[in-house]
Every structure is written in C-alpha cells, then in structure tokens.
Design a protein around this motif. Structure first.
Motif, mmCIF file in Angstrom:
data_model
loop_
_atom_site.group_PDB
_atom_site.id
_atom_site.type_symbol
_atom_site.label_atom_id
_atom_site.label_comp_id
_atom_site.label_asym_id
_atom_site.label_seq_id
_atom_site.Cartn_x
_atom_site.Cartn_y
_atom_site.Cartn_z
ATOM 1 N N LYS A 52 3.462 24.098 -4.717
ATOM 2 C CA LYS A 52 2.764 23.384 -4.277
ATOM 3 C C LYS A 52 2.605 21.892 -3.827
ATOM 4 O O LYS A 52 2.592 21.269 -2.985
ATOM 5 N N THR A 53 3.831 21.627 -3.936
ATOM 6 C CA THR A 53 4.709 20.293 -3.965
ATOM 7 C C THR A 53 5.009 20.819 -2.096
ATOM 8 O O THR A 53 4.840 19.708 -1.647
ATOM 9 N N VAL A 54 5.626 21.681 -1.727
ATOM 10 C CA VAL A 54 5.947 21.894 0.127
ATOM 11 C C VAL A 54 5.325 23.069 0.616
ATOM 12 O O VAL A 54 5.626 22.954 2.176
ATOM 13 N N PHE A 55 3.641 22.330 0.239
ATOM 14 C CA PHE A 55 2.286 23.479 0.948
ATOM 15 C C PHE A 55 2.523 22.499 2.478
ATOM 16 O O PHE A 55 2.072 21.204 2.040
ATOM 17 N N ASN A 56 1.983 23.402 3.264
ATOM 18 C CA ASN A 56 2.016 22.899 4.150
ATOM 19 C C ASN A 56 3.110 22.112 4.752
ATOM 20 O O ASN A 56 3.480 20.966 5.727
ATOM 21 N N ILE A 57 4.106 21.943 4.688
ATOM 22 C CA ILE A 57 5.916 21.393 4.927
ATOM 23 C C ILE A 57 6.371 22.479 6.001
ATOM 24 O O ILE A 57 7.032 23.412 5.315
ATOM 25 N N GLU A 58 6.626 22.595 6.945
ATOM 26 C CA GLU A 58 7.456 23.293 7.807
ATOM 27 C C GLU A 58 8.074 23.348 7.324
ATOM 28 O O GLU A 58 9.505 22.908 6.320
ATOM 29 N N ILE A 59 9.154 25.019 7.373
ATOM 30 C CA ILE A 59 10.110 26.062 6.975
ATOM 31 C C ILE A 59 10.839 24.871 7.654
ATOM 32 O O ILE A 59 12.594 24.893 7.220
ATOM 33 N N ASP A 60 11.661 24.010 9.076
ATOM 34 C CA ASP A 60 12.545 23.969 9.425
ATOM 35 C C ASP A 60 12.097 22.118 8.797
ATOM 36 O O ASP A 60 13.523 21.394 8.521
ATOM 37 N N ASP A 61 11.602 21.493 8.403
ATOM 38 C CA ASP A 61 11.475 20.504 7.949
ATOM 39 C C ASP A 61 11.812 20.381 6.794
ATOM 40 O O ASP A 61 12.396 19.919 5.992
ATOM 41 N N GLN A 62 11.626 21.187 5.753
ATOM 42 C CA GLN A 62 12.193 21.764 4.650
ATOM 43 C C GLN A 62 13.492 21.427 4.632
ATOM 44 O O GLN A 62 14.266 21.276 3.493
ATOM 45 N N ARG A 63 14.136 22.429 5.729
ATOM 46 C CA ARG A 63 15.520 22.727 5.715
ATOM 47 C C ARG A 63 16.235 21.332 5.895
ATOM 48 O O ARG A 63 17.685 21.056 5.330
ATOM 49 N N SER A 64 15.618 20.911 7.410
ATOM 50 C CA SER A 64 16.149 19.388 7.187
ATOM 51 C C SER A 64 16.364 18.074 6.374
ATOM 52 O O SER A 64 16.993 17.916 6.021
ATOM 53 N N LEU A 65 15.053 18.259 5.343
ATOM 54 C CA LEU A 65 15.261 17.744 4.092
ATOM 55 C C LEU A 65 16.296 17.346 3.184
ATOM 56 O O LEU A 65 17.170 16.983 2.629
ATOM 57 N N LEU A 66 16.319 19.244 2.818
ATOM 58 C CA LEU A 66 17.334 19.948 2.048
ATOM 59 C C LEU A 66 19.060 18.959 2.792
ATOM 60 O O LEU A 66 19.749 19.316 1.968
ATOM 61 N N THR A 67 19.011 19.528 3.976
ATOM 62 C CA THR A 67 20.779 18.822 4.439
ATOM 63 C C THR A 67 20.757 17.396 4.177
ATOM 64 O O THR A 67 22.048 16.906 3.772
ATOM 65 N N ASN A 68 19.449 16.538 4.645
ATOM 66 C CA ASN A 68 19.634 15.206 4.287
ATOM 67 C C ASN A 68 20.231 14.508 2.982
ATOM 68 O O ASN A 68 20.652 14.245 3.094
ATOM 69 N N MET A 69 19.252 16.073 1.798
ATOM 70 C CA MET A 69 19.562 15.353 0.714
ATOM 71 C C MET A 69 21.102 15.521 0.161
ATOM 72 O O MET A 69 21.736 14.735 -0.987
ATOM 73 N N LYS A 70 21.663 16.351 1.130
ATOM 74 C CA LYS A 70 22.764 17.131 0.280
ATOM 75 C C LYS A 70 23.483 15.715 0.613
ATOM 76 O O LYS A 70 24.534 15.949 0.251
ATOM 77 N N ALA A 71 23.975 15.307 2.014
ATOM 78 C CA ALA A 71 24.444 14.143 2.436
ATOM 79 C C ALA A 71 24.314 12.878 1.933
ATOM 80 O O ALA A 71 25.193 12.397 1.057
ATOM 81 N N MET A 72 22.811 12.983 1.235
ATOM 82 C CA MET A 72 23.304 11.608 0.141
ATOM 83 C C MET A 72 23.543 11.423 -0.570
ATOM 84 O O MET A 72 24.678 11.031 -1.400
ATOM 85 N N LEU A 73 23.893 13.050 -1.567
ATOM 86 C CA LEU A 73 24.485 13.021 -2.426
ATOM 87 C C LEU A 73 25.817 13.097 -2.713
ATOM 88 O O LEU A 73 26.894 12.566 -3.323
ATOM 89 N N VAL A 74 26.623 13.301 -0.906
ATOM 90 C CA VAL A 74 28.332 13.271 -0.789
ATOM 91 C C VAL A 74 27.742 11.908 -0.361
ATOM 92 O O VAL A 74 29.203 11.852 -1.387
ATOM 93 N N ASN A 75 26.799 11.564 -0.056
ATOM 94 C CA ASN A 75 27.447 9.800 -0.445
ATOM 95 C C ASN A 75 27.404 9.256 -1.337
ATOM 96 O O ASN A 75 28.575 8.010 -1.669
ATOM 97 N N LEU A 76 26.873 9.520 -2.465
ATOM 98 C CA LEU A 76 26.537 8.571 -3.600
ATOM 99 C C LEU A 76 27.877 9.039 -4.090
ATOM 100 O O LEU A 76 28.454 8.528 -5.855
ATOM 101 N N ARG A 77 28.456 9.732 -3.749
ATOM 102 C CA ARG A 77 29.852 10.384 -4.517
ATOM 103 C C ARG A 77 30.902 9.789 -4.315
ATOM 104 O O ARG A 77 32.486 9.690 -4.981
ATOM 105 N N ARG A 78 30.963 8.982 -3.232
ATOM 106 C CA ARG A 78 31.834 8.714 -2.892
ATOM 107 C C ARG A 78 32.269 6.782 -3.175
ATOM 108 O O ARG A 78 31.027 6.221 -3.965
#
Length: 154
Positions: free
Chosen positions: A128-154
């Motif tokens: 339900k949460t990702v309904f109508n969000i393109e798969i490439d956009d989901q991948r991009s979002l995931l990549t960016n959230m992982k980058a945020m986690l890396v930034n917060l661990r610094r």
C-alpha cells in the motif's frame, strides 16, 4: 535541442529542502508504525513482541542477548519480553549444548504461524505504501536512505 541550465540552490534552500525531506520521512515512518500497530492490536501482539517474532522467523534461532541487541533494549527488558512470548506459547528457550549460560530461542509452531500472519500484514502495508511509485524511484529512494544512514554513522 535547447539546453536549460539548472539554477543552483542556495545553501539556505538546500537546508530547507533537507529539513522537509527528513520531516516527511519521519511522518512516513510514524504512519507505517501506526498502521502496523493497528494490525498487531487485532492479533493481540505488541510491537516489541512482533519485532522479536519476526527476527526469530528470519534468523531461525537467536540468543536472548541477540534479541535484546536487535530490539535495542536492555537485557532485563528482553528477558521479560521473552518470558511473555514463552508463556504465550510462541517461543521456546533451549540451553546451548556448548555453553549452558546461553539460552537459544526458537519459534514454536504457534510462533511460526503468528510470524507468518505478521509478515503477511506487513507486506500488505508495504504494498500500500509504495503503490504507484515506479520501481526505479523505489530503488533510488532506497539508495538515498542507505546513504543517509551512512551519513548519520559518521
């Protein structure tokens, strides 16, 4: 083809956008948690119990210490939680054959059934949460959230 130059954002605009992104991310997180908690309420399970059951479902077996670390709670709180899960017939404690001080936790059949129901409900919420969000956009979002986690661990 006419090339359009992208305007450079000011540091202030970047800060405002970053603030808005994180604010929306926190709202999404809270709505996800609330949606899942509502489903859990129907199952008679707390969020902490559900997280422990799902961790055991994923890993197969865990020690009490591992459950505490996974849930980010203190040992005594984990013991109380595990006591409740055991009393409900959802988990079994077994002594480690190599170290009697270590207690391994395993799901019972009832625990596996409950975990599967919880996973199914979680998947419905995710869909339900990702309904109508393109798969490439989901991948991009995931990549960016992982980058945020890396930034917060610094």
């Amino acid at each position: 083809m006419v090339s359009v130059r992208k305007e450079e954002a000011s540091p202030r605009q970047d800060a405002v956008l970053g603030n808005e992104v994180l604010s929306e991310l926190l709202k999404v997180r809270q709505r996800l948690i609330n949606s899942f908690k509502e489903e859990l309420r129907h199952q008679g399970v707390t969020l902490a119990r559900a997280r422990a059951l799902l961790a055991l479902s994923r890993e197969g077996e865990l020690t009490q210490t591992s459950v505490a670390a996974y849930l980010e709670i203190e040992g005594p709180s984990a013991v109380r939680l595990i006591d409740e899960l055991e009393k409900s017939g959802l988990v079994l404690r077994q002594q480690d054959v190599n170290d009697r001080r270590i207690k391994k936790l395993l799901l019972t059949d009832k625990g596996r059934d409950m975990s599967q129901r919880l996973l199914d409900k979680w998947q419905e919420i995710c869909d339900k949460t990702v309904f109508n969000i393109e798969i490439d956009d989901q991948r991009s979002l995931l990549t960016n959230m992982k980058a945020m986690l890396v930034n917060l661990r610094r």
